[in-house]
Design an enzyme around this catalytic site. Structure first.
Site, mmCIF file in Angstrom:
data_model
loop_
_atom_site.group_PDB
_atom_site.id
_atom_site.type_symbol
_atom_site.label_atom_id
_atom_site.label_comp_id
_atom_site.label_asym_id
_atom_site.label_seq_id
_atom_site.Cartn_x
_atom_site.Cartn_y
_atom_site.Cartn_z
ATOM 1 N N GLN A 52 -4.282 -1.821 9.742
ATOM 2 C CA GLN A 52 -4.512 -2.807 8.677
ATOM 3 C C GLN A 52 -5.230 -4.509 10.209
ATOM 4 O O GLN A 52 -4.920 -4.103 10.456
ATOM 5 C CB GLN A 52 -2.608 -3.291 8.776
ATOM 6 C CG GLN A 52 -2.759 -4.666 7.893
ATOM 7 C CD GLN A 52 -3.527 -4.461 6.527
ATOM 8 O OE1 GLN A 52 -3.345 -3.797 6.586
ATOM 9 N NE2 GLN A 52 -4.003 -6.194 6.054
ATOM 10 N N ASP A 108 -11.293 3.427 3.884
ATOM 11 C CA ASP A 108 -11.152 1.929 3.759
ATOM 12 C C ASP A 108 -12.876 1.634 3.790
ATOM 13 O O ASP A 108 -12.945 0.104 3.101
ATOM 14 C CB ASP A 108 -10.784 1.254 4.436
ATOM 15 C CG ASP A 108 -9.503 -0.438 4.655
ATOM 16 O OD1 ASP A 108 -9.475 0.395 3.895
ATOM 17 O OD2 ASP A 108 -9.457 -0.598 5.030
ATOM 18 N N LYS A 119 1.240 -1.141 0.074
ATOM 19 C CA LYS A 119 -0.112 0.068 0.176
ATOM 20 C C LYS A 119 0.809 1.233 -0.113
ATOM 21 O O LYS A 119 0.533 1.993 -0.801
ATOM 22 C CB LYS A 119 -1.167 -0.078 1.252
ATOM 23 C CG LYS A 119 -2.554 -0.950 1.022
ATOM 24 C CD LYS A 119 -2.744 -0.952 2.579
ATOM 25 C CE LYS A 119 -3.776 -2.539 2.238
ATOM 26 N NZ LYS A 119 -4.393 -3.003 3.497
#
Ligand code: NAD
Length: 294
Positions: free
Chosen positions: A97, A120, A53
């Site tokens: 994460q 997200d 990422k």
């Protein structure tokens, strides 16, 4: 029939190139989009994902900051860290994460992320927006699949779309997006009796189960569009999807490969959401994306 390949790697690059131009425009205005990535512990897979990422962010000019927190961190301290990033104007998007250690309640963590920075798209508010078709930050994997379909000029309106897998991060948001786009949607999961009754009616079949080779040629309607979300590592080291690619490509009209299909799109949509967040915080973009065709 041999299916045409939907090349996610290529499409992801086209989208990144387009959005890099938008970052260039922001930089001209002295705005540098920033993504804050929190990682708790040192799970090797998570470290690889976060590394990918970060690299992807750099490739389009997003400033990515990584926060490595110890596996022993308390939930309270993690929430405090998120709050710090919520209040940091250099950070437009926040990503925690997953998975998190067992002593931390993931729901509390996702709820703590400011809705305006939830790139997200997992905050309950963003999940609710999915129901209305007015997406704030569409969750990255289903959003990436929508872009694959759009890029390939596959219109889902009026089609039978069947989603196999009903997780909060892939199956459910995917089904809601397809519904907003006027598909007729069925969602299956591990409890579904006679999966083939559903798959064989699908014009668009999206499979996200984590079961290697679950979908076989004889389960697929001739001419169907087949999107394989699964990423499975076999004991011999091969990476495969949830679809028996070799068999199904003989009956489908379009198919995504694994790797190189949905995977590259997921990270790309994270970049898109982060750039969008930076534009919005400077009043340069609408506060939502309208998927609703009703
Ligand atoms: P999950 O484990 O949270 O959910 C799996 C879903 O599949 C569940 O709803 C379950 O009921 C269903 N399922 C399992 N076995 C089934 C069966 N035999 N028949 C019908 N349904 C079945 O998984 P997830 O997080 O949604 O991920 C699914 C897959 O997609 C995994 O392989 C994951 O690695 C992959 N994934 C890929 C990307 C990407 O970017 N390509 C992103 C997220 C997840």
């Amino acid at each position: 029939m041999t299916a045409k390949l939907i090349d996610g790697k290529h499409i992801a690059q086209v989208i990144r190139d387009k959005w890099k131009l938008r970052v260039d425009e922001l930089i001209k205005k002295d705005i540098r989009p920033g993504l804050g990535v929190i990682i708790v512990g040192n799970d090797p897979a998570s470290l690889v994902y976060v590394g990918n990422k970060t690299k992807a962010c750099e490739s389009v000019g997003i400033n990515s900051k990584q926060y490595d927190l110890p596996v022993t961190i308390t939930e309270e301290d993690l929430l405090a860290k998120i709050d710090e990033l919520n209040n940091d104007p250099s950070i437009n998007g926040i990503l925690v994460q997953l998975p998190l250690p067992k002593h931390i309640d993931v729901n509390n963590v996702l709820a703590k992320i400011s809705v305006e920075k939830d790139v997200d798209g997992f905050h309950l508010y963003n999940m609710g927006a999915l129901v209305t078709g007015k997406m704030i930050f569409p969750p990255c994997t289903p959003y990436g699949i929508k872009c694959l379909l759009d890029y390939t000029n596959i219109d889902v309106e009026g089609k039978n779309a069947v989603v196999i897998g009903s997780s909060n991060i892939v199956g459910k948001p995917m089904a809601l997006m397809l519904l907003s786009m006027n598909a007729t949607v069925s969602i299956c999961n591990i409890y579904t009796y006679y999966l083939t009754q559903y798959t064989s009616l699908a014009d668009i079949l999206i499979v996200a189960t984590g079961v290697p080779g679950l979908i076989k040629k004889e389960m697929v309607k001739p001419g169907a569009v087949v999107i394989d979300v699964g990423i499975n590592r076999l004991p011999d080291g091969r990476l495969v999807g949830d679809v028996d690619f070799e068999g199904v490509k003989e009956v489908a009209s379009y198919i995504t490969p694994v790797p190189g299909g949905v995977g590259p799109m997921t990270i790309t949509m994270l970049l898109v959401n982060t750039i969008m967040a930076a534009e919005r915080s400077n009043k340069l973009a609408k506060p939502y994306i309208d998927f609703d065709r009703a």
